[in-house]
Scaffold this active site. Structure first.
Site, PDB file in Angstrom:
ATOM      1  N   ASP A   1       0.850  -1.187   0.000  1.00  0.00           N
ATOM      2  CA  ASP A   1       0.000   0.000   0.000  1.00  0.00           C
ATOM      3  C   ASP A   1       0.885   1.236   0.000  1.00  0.00           C
ATOM      4  O   ASP A   1       1.988   1.229   0.551  1.00  0.00           O
ATOM      5  CB  ASP A   1      -0.965   0.001   1.187  1.00  0.00           C
ATOM      6  CG  ASP A   1      -0.270  -0.081   2.534  1.00  0.00           C
ATOM      7  OD1 ASP A   1       0.057   0.982   3.102  1.00  0.00           O
ATOM      8  OD2 ASP A   1      -0.051  -1.207   3.018  1.00  0.00           O
TER       9      ASP A   1
ATOM     10  N   GLU B   1      -7.627   3.799  12.527  1.00  0.00           N
ATOM     11  CA  GLU B   1      -6.471   3.644  13.400  1.00  0.00           C
ATOM     12  C   GLU B   1      -6.339   4.840  14.320  1.00  0.00           C
ATOM     13  O   GLU B   1      -7.188   5.724  14.339  1.00  0.00           O
ATOM     14  CB  GLU B   1      -5.197   3.409  12.589  1.00  0.00           C
ATOM     15  CG  GLU B   1      -4.810   4.539  11.637  1.00  0.00           C
ATOM     16  CD  GLU B   1      -3.523   4.199  10.876  1.00  0.00           C
ATOM     17  OE1 GLU B   1      -2.446   4.292  11.494  1.00  0.00           O
ATOM     18  OE2 GLU B   1      -3.616   3.842   9.685  1.00  0.00           O
TER      19      GLU B   1
END
Length: 269
Positions: free
Chosen positions: A69, A160
């Site tokens: 990613d 997150e």
């Protein structure tokens, strides 16, 4: 007559000052996106949870597929080189909150596709700035869509630690679950796909109370170690494991849990 005029002008002046105060307060309340280019999938997980053993390639391509990613943090990516190094899939950061778009998104998202890599976009969640539905719509308006071409992964929601303040963005577990639900439902209503949920088990436990109700969403779990470890409640297995924050591919390193047929299934839904 003079008294009435004086009172009228006084009212206008007070209203004007009140308006000025309101505008000033609104301006001061604008959310910050300072450092947003450096916020990527796992940037805060590595900071809060640490990076432990960096596993070697343990699986054959029949068992797991290697991917990665990227975000604006990586700059322009050499996609033919990434494909040559074994990249089978990639997630690219598209947006954050409702006020930031990755300036490298077009080069990264289109370039990976042109190199033959299955690609998807992800959104860095900011539950502190707007509701989940608004952020899903912002994500979709800036590259987060899905198409049934076999080369596009469903959009991913990056949940997150808050890089701007309190870990759970000032929300209790019920509020966070409702926020994620609103994002997921909006994305599904508009695309027909459940978004992938990116998170760590520790963050999910802390900020959602380990809510088990998102098992229908593909799970992209972060753990920088030689084993995947405990998963969040509701998922029997991960779809993708982000196992290292550096490696042979640009950005973070990921394993898809399965073969090429699993990758096709994830892309087609």
């Amino acid at each position: 007559m003079k008294r009435r005029l004086l009172l009228r002008w006084s009212a206008v002046l007070v209203a004007g000052l009140a308006g000025t105060s309101f505008l000033s307060t609104t301006a001061e309340a604008e959310p910050s996106y300072a450092g947003a280019e450096g916020h990527y999938a796992g940037s805060q997980i590595a900071k809060h949870e640490g990076v432990f053993a960096q596993p070697s390639v343990e699986y054959s391509t029949q068992d797991q597929l290697l991917g990665h990613d990227v975000s604006g943090h990586q700059g322009a990516v050499d996609w033919p080189a990434a494909a040559g190094a074994g990249a089978q899939f990639v997630y690219v950061k598209a947006t954050e909150g409702t006020g930031f778009v990755n300036p490298q998104f077009t080069q990264q998202y289109n370039g990976s596709y042109q190199a033959g890599i299955v690609r998807g976009a992800y959104h860095f969640a900011r539950p502190d700035v707007s509701d989940g539905a608004a952020q899903a719509n912002y994500f979709l308006a800036h590259g987060g869509g899905w198409s049934p071409d076999g080369k596009t992964l469903p959009g991913a929601l990056d949940m997150e630690y808050n890089p701007y303040g309190e870990t759970c963005f000032g929300m209790d577990a019920a509020g966070m679950v409702a926020w994620v639900r609103a994002f997921s439902d909006t994305y599904r209503d508009r695309t027909g796909r459940f978004p992938t949920i990116y998170t760590s088990t520790s963050w999910w436990k802390r900020c959602t109370g380990n809510n088990p109700s998102f098992g229908g969403n593909p799970l992209w779990v972060a753990r920088y170690n030689s084993f995947v470890g405990e998963l969040p409640a509701g998922w029997a297995q991960q779809t993708i494991w982000q196992f290292a924050n550096a490696g042979t591919l640009p950005g973070d390193q990921n394993w898809l849990n399965g073969s090429h047929s699993a990758l096709r299934n994830l892309a087609f839904g």
